[in-house]
Design an enzyme around this catalytic site. Structure first.
Site, PDB file in Angstrom:
ATOM      1  CB  SER A  78      -7.384  21.817  39.670  1.00  0.00           C
ATOM      2  OG  SER A  78      -8.043  20.636  40.065  1.00  0.00           O
ATOM      3  CB  THR A 180      -2.483  17.215  38.546  1.00  0.00           C
ATOM      4  OG1 THR A 180      -1.898  18.492  38.357  1.00  0.00           O
ATOM      5  CG2 THR A 180      -2.265  16.333  37.343  1.00  0.00           C
ATOM      6  CB  THR A 198      -3.117  19.519  35.500  1.00  0.00           C
ATOM      7  OG1 THR A 198      -3.266  20.366  36.624  1.00  0.00           O
ATOM      8  CG2 THR A 198      -1.868  19.944  34.749  1.00  0.00           C
ATOM      9  NE  ARG A 208       4.357  25.833  36.640  1.00  0.00           N
ATOM     10  CZ  ARG A 208       3.706  24.772  37.107  1.00  0.00           C
ATOM     11  NH1 ARG A 208       2.564  24.392  36.571  1.00  0.00           N
ATOM     12  NH2 ARG A 208       4.195  24.062  38.098  1.00  0.00           N
ATOM     13  CB  VAL A 209       5.166  23.735  30.803  1.00  0.00           C
ATOM     14  CG1 VAL A 209       4.852  22.253  30.733  1.00  0.00           C
ATOM     15  CG2 VAL A 209       4.576  24.458  29.588  1.00  0.00           C
ATOM     16  N   GLY A 210       4.261  22.804  33.926  1.00  0.00           N
ATOM     17  CA  GLY A 210       4.661  22.019  35.096  1.00  0.00           C
ATOM     18  C   GLY A 210       5.075  20.614  34.711  1.00  0.00           C
ATOM     19  CG  ASP A 211       4.327  17.668  37.658  1.00  0.00           C
ATOM     20  OD1 ASP A 211       3.657  18.729  37.710  1.00  0.00           O
ATOM     21  OD2 ASP A 211       3.984  16.626  38.242  1.00  0.00           O
ATOM     22  CB  THR A 231      -0.898  15.472  42.086  1.00  0.00           C
ATOM     23  OG1 THR A 231      -1.589  16.723  42.194  1.00  0.00           O
ATOM     24  CG2 THR A 231      -0.917  14.775  43.426  1.00  0.00           C
ATOM     25  N   GLY A 232       1.047  17.898  42.495  1.00  0.00           N
ATOM     26  CA  GLY A 232       1.736  18.793  43.422  1.00  0.00           C
ATOM     27  C   GLY A 232       2.647  19.750  42.690  1.00  0.00           C
ATOM     28  CG  HIS A 233       6.006  23.126  43.788  1.00  0.00           C
ATOM     29  ND1 HIS A 233       6.210  24.057  44.759  1.00  0.00           N
ATOM     30  CD2 HIS A 233       6.465  23.694  42.641  1.00  0.00           C
ATOM     31  CE1 HIS A 233       6.781  25.121  44.226  1.00  0.00           C
ATOM     32  NE2 HIS A 233       6.947  24.914  42.946  1.00  0.00           N
ATOM     33  N   GLY A 234       4.950  21.119  40.525  1.00  0.00           N
ATOM     34  CA  GLY A 234       5.537  20.524  39.329  1.00  0.00           C
ATOM     35  C   GLY A 234       7.033  20.734  39.171  1.00  0.00           C
TER      36      GLY A 234
HETATM   37  N1  ASP Z   1       1.547  19.292  39.122  1.00  0.00           N
HETATM   38  C1  ASP Z   1       0.756  20.424  38.687  1.00  0.00           C
HETATM   39  C2  ASP Z   1       1.667  21.482  38.163  1.00  0.00           C
HETATM   40  O1  ASP Z   1       2.691  21.751  38.753  1.00  0.00           O
HETATM   41  C3  ASP Z   1      -0.102  21.017  39.724  1.00  0.00           C
HETATM   42  C4  ASP Z   1      -0.886  20.096  40.602  1.00  0.00           C
HETATM   43  O2  ASP Z   1      -0.754  18.898  40.583  1.00  0.00           O
HETATM   44  O3  ASP Z   1      -1.674  20.585  41.360  1.00  0.00           O
HETATM   45  O4  ASP Z   1       1.314  22.115  37.191  1.00  0.00           O
END
Ligand code: ASP
Length: 324
Positions: A78, A180, A198, A208-211, A231-234
């Site tokens: 990841s 991440t 990440t 797509r760009v996350g957090d 980390t997680g749902h950006g």
């Molecule tokens: N935060 C990351 C994103 O949304 C993903 C992750 O942390 O697993 O791109």
């Protein structure tokens, strides 16, 4: 004996004991150098950082050296080489960094470059800008002498082919498709720095760009207060400017632990307000304050983070969570 042999796995409940400092201002001037990072791979990356900090390295150098281990490892699926592809079958990477002075650098949607953490640092140190994306970031990497590498290792290819069978677009971050690495450190001089790197949400839309590369969302450092990373749902972390929020809570005098809890609560509140389905969305924050106190908290069980303090046993902590 390897320092990982001393690794202690403790639960959030046990880990919470030293963090019972709700509302207490940080008046002590004792600095406890520390490096913390999201997930199990943080055990090796924080060990590397602490080895360097012990020798006098800056938090910025040490943390970069730590996350680069993860970026170079094709088995960490990841981050960096062998990261999860997007739904068009391309591995695209996001990263950012920040130091105690407020210097920032970030790259997003970068192809063919393993060490996007170092690329983010090059943006910070070698350009008048703070963020480069896509082809421009790749071109800058080539100009800076970074190697071009195919990030799609056989495991990424297989996973993508399997995904293509159903081609189901499911933009959620759960236990299977996230991870991440966000790592933040406090060095012997009391300077803080952090990196976040990440391949982002697995099978994301192209572009797509996350957090993770967004300063304030995936990472934030205030040299006078503390540092936090996510980390997680950006999309959800961006919505509440998550890492900045954690640092802002620490600025109000909250401990890193309670500050992380407040940020997760705010995300939960926004879900409820929007009447949005949370499904299995996972989000985790970790934080350090200027003194070296640490904390971590998540939306759901399953989030782990590594803590490595100078002269202490490294720990892998099962974070406490808001939901069960
Ligand atoms: N935060 C990351 C994103 O949304 C993903 C992750 O942390 O697993 O791109």
């Amino acid at each position: 004996m390897n320092r990982n042999d001393f690794l202690k796995i403790i639960t959030g409940a046990t880990a919470a004991i030293p963090f019972l400092s709700f509302g207490r201002k940080n008046n002590s001037s004792i600095i406890e150098p520390v490096s913390i990072a999201t997930w199990r791979f943080g055990v090796k990356t924080t060990a590397r950082a602490m080895d360097l900090i012990k020798e006098g390295a800056s938090a910025l150098d040490a943390t970069e050296a730590g996350v680069k281990i993860c970026e170079a490892d094709p088995n960490e699926r990841s981050v960096g080489l062998g990261g999860r592809p997007d739904r068009d079958g391309k591995v695209t990477l996001d990263a950012c960094c920040m130091d105690h002075l407020g210097n920032i650098g970030s790259v997003a949607a970068v192809e063919d470059i393993v060490h996007v953490s170092s690329l983010a640092r090059a943006v910070m140190e070698r350009t008048p800008h703070v963020m480069l994306v896509g082809d421009g970031a790749r071109q800058f990497a080539i100009e800076m002498g970074f190697d071009i590498t195919n990030l799609m290792v056989p495991d990424s290819e297989n996973e993508w082919n399997k995904w293509l069978e159903k081609s189901e677009y499911n933009p959620h971050v759960n236990v299977e498709n996230h991870d991440t690495i966000g790592q933040i450190s406090l060095d012997r001089k009391g300077h803080l720095a952090g990196f976040c790197t990440t391949s982002g949400m697995g099978f994301k839309m192209r572009g797509r760009v996350g957090d993770s590369p967004i300063i304030g969302a995936g990472l934030y450092v205030d040299g006078d207060i503390g540092a936090a990373t996510a980390t997680g749902h950006g999309e959800e972390v961006i919505r509440v400017v998550g890492s900045y929020r954690v640092v802002a809570e620490m600025a109000r005098g909250l401990s890193p632990q309670i500050a992380c809890e407040e940020a997760v609560r705010k995300i939960h509140q926004f879900f409820i307000r929007r009447n949005a389905s949370m499904k299995d969305t996972q989000i985790g924050f970790i934080a350090i304050n200027k003194k070296g106190d640490v904390g971590g908290f998540s939306m759901r069980p399953g989030f782990q983070y590594a803590v490595n303090k100078l002269g202490k046993e490294p720990q892998l902590i099962d974070a406490n969570s808001l939901l069960s």
